[in-house]
Design an enzyme around this catalytic site. Structure first.
Site, PDB file in Angstrom:
ATOM      1  N   ASP A   1      15.614  41.768  21.833  1.00 49.70           N
ATOM      2  CA  ASP A   1      15.284  42.672  20.742  1.00 49.70           C
ATOM      3  C   ASP A   1      14.348  42.075  19.697  1.00 49.70           C
ATOM      4  O   ASP A   1      14.157  42.676  18.633  1.00 49.70           O
ATOM      5  CB  ASP A   1      16.561  43.163  20.057  1.00 49.70           C
ATOM      6  N   GLU A   2      13.742  40.936  19.971  1.00 43.34           N
ATOM      7  CA  GLU A   2      12.796  40.383  19.000  1.00 43.34           C
ATOM      8  C   GLU A   2      11.734  39.545  19.702  1.00 43.34           C
ATOM      9  O   GLU A   2      11.969  38.988  20.772  1.00 43.34           O
ATOM     10  CB  GLU A   2      13.503  39.571  17.919  1.00 43.34           C
TER      11      GLU A   2
ATOM     12  N   ASP B   1      11.507  42.841  15.116  1.00 45.79           N
ATOM     13  CA  ASP B   1      12.957  42.769  15.304  1.00 45.79           C
ATOM     14  C   ASP B   1      13.500  44.192  15.363  1.00 45.79           C
ATOM     15  O   ASP B   1      13.402  44.944  14.390  1.00 45.79           O
ATOM     16  CB  ASP B   1      13.587  41.995  14.144  1.00 45.79           C
TER      17      ASP B   1
END
Length: 486
Positions: free
Chosen positions: A105-106, A11
């Site tokens: 983003d993860e 993350d």
């Protein structure tokens, strides 16, 4: 159940805000808020400096401004975020071919699929996690938090346990002991409303939630969600990491500082939203087939309308007419009930990675497309250019962009005299720009006329690419499987 915590969850830390700080030297170490900047906007991401003032994701921007009035409030630059996301995903695939992106983003990574063999114990997993985190920092200038566990649930919770730039590995066999003291909000899918309902039943921690019977949770939350939460509270999560996961839809929406009261302004707003959806479709390499429009009134009553096109497309000339037809119906229903519209959204779903072969035929049907090589009135004249699609057909055309251009806070620009920069704000016919770039010292501020012909908008993806080390461009294409242990 795995005997080694070989599922990783990565993350990026405050991703959107961190990218802005990376690209804007004057904002490093200062509070930054990314999202809707108007009083009716919503915070997408806040930097850790802004979080110290109590600003968080999904918070109304008006409240954020009261808590942190001196923060930089910026519109999102999705082109830049997408470029950096591609680099990060490329790094993950160097570790394992089995990567499941969850968002920009993860992502999850299954180390069991590593070509040189899966990790043998917790220590090897920790070494891989730390090496991955170091590569992300080296190639992007940003930090990521990594969690590892025997299931996706544990890995995801672990990645959030020591932010920012944390690395938490939950040993096999210790999952329940590790989960029990955590607040129920840490479990997957437990938001504020669900947490409040659980609190009324005396469950504030995972251990207290686990004390409730499955029948009680099903009675409170329904069969599917109650049963799932019963299993998650016991660390039971059998979902596998799937590299085939795809985005299901692309959508954008705006909340307006003043209610939109007439169809003319509503259609103008939908036109701008449709163009943004198409840009995001193309950035992700997708096409879509089902168009949806959402309208919300001042009393939060919401009306949605959907239409399915003949085939997938990423062409605004096909998406926009559908969106305009839909907003007519939604607005007609909405304005009668709502006396004005505070929020509009446009989305497209049923995504694919191709366009139908009859796209040209559809465009010809609109009377707005002349294929290359078509006959013209003059035998040797070049084919006509595609005619622009009128944004409004029933209520007159949407006005062209005014001569004095509209600049957005955070937008990338360039000036022949002052070089690269970004917009700090605009109003009353003036635009304030700080001239600096990712690899320059904090720059000077200049105020220009909004119509200054020398001030040029720059694609944020271009800025992101220029700020990355050359190695990062290679990383996304590098085959998976090098030895990254140790």
């Amino acid at each position: 159940m795995r005997t080694v915590p070989s599922i990783l969850h990565i993350d990026m830390d405050a991703f959107f805000a961190a990218v802005e700080q990376r690209h804007k030297p004057s904002l490093r170490g200062k509070p930054v808020v990314v999202g809707g900047v108007g009083l009716r906007g919503v915070v997408s991401t806040a930097s850790y400096e802004a979080r110290a003032f109590g600003v968080g994701s999904a918070m109304p921007t008006a409240l954020a401004r009261r808590r942190c009035p001196n923060a930089a409030y910026l519109f999102p630059r999705f082109g830049a975020y997408h470029e950096i996301s591609q680099v990060v995903m490329g790094i993950l695939r160097e570790f394992s071919p089995l990567v499941e992106p969850v968002s920009m983003d993860e992502a999850f990574v299954d180390l069991e699929a590593m070509t040189q063999g899966p990790p043998k114990d917790e220590q090897e997993v920790r070494a891989h996690a730390r090496r991955l985190s170091a590569l992300v920092a080296e190639r992007t200038g940003l930090t990521a938090s990594v969690g590892a566990g025997t299931s996706k649930l544990v890995a995801k919770v672990a990645s959030d346990a020591d932010k920012p730039h944390g690395c938490v590995v939950v040993a096999a066999g210790s999952e329940q002991r590790w989960l029990d003291p955590l607040p129920v909000r840490k479990l997957w899918g437990v938001g504020p409303a669900t947490a409040d309902r659980l609190h009324t039943m005396g469950a504030t921690t995972v251990a207290e939630l686990r004390a409730l019977g499955e029948h009680e949770l099903v009675s409170l939350l329904g069969n599917a969600w109650g049963g799932q939460l019963f299993r998650l509270s016991r660390g039971r999560d059998e979902r596998v990491v799937s590299a085939e996961r795809e985005a299901k839809s692309v959508s954008v929406e705006d909340t307006y500082p003043h209610d939109l009261m007439d169809l003319y302004s509503i259609r103008a707003a939908v036109t701008e939203l449709a163009e943004r959806v198409v840009r995001r479709l193309r950035e992700g390499g997708h096409t879509g087939r089902t168009v949806t429009v959402k309208a919300r009134g001042h009393d939060f009553t919401t009306v949605t309308r959907s239409e399915t096109l003949a085939g997938p497309t990423d062409d605004v000339r096909l998406l926009l007419p559908a969106a305009l037809r839909l907003v007519d119906g939604a607005a007609a229903a909405a304005t009668g009930q709502m006396r004005g519209i505070r929020l509009l959204g446009v989305g497209i779903s049923a995504l694919a990675e191709y366009a139908q072969g009859d796209l040209i035929a559809e465009l010809e049907g609109l009377g707005e497309y002349t294929p290359q090589g078509a006959e013209t009135d003059e035998a040797h004249a070049p084919p006509a250019e595609p005619a622009p699609v009128p944004a409004v057909t029933m209520y007159g055309p949407v006005p062209e962009a005014p001569e004095a251009r509209h600049w957005l806070a955070g937008q990338d620009v360039r000036h022949p005299q002052w070089g690269p920069g970004w917009v700090q704000g605009a109003g009353l016919g003036r635009v304030t720009v700080r001239f600096e770039g990712p690899d320059t010292p904090p720059g000077r501020i200049k105020t220009l006329d909004v119509a200054d012909p020398d001030l040029e908008a720059v694609d944020s993806a271009e800025v992101a690419r220029a700020a990355l080390p050359q190695e990062a461009d290679i990383a996304a294409e590098r085959p998976a499987g090098p030895d990254v242990g140790g």
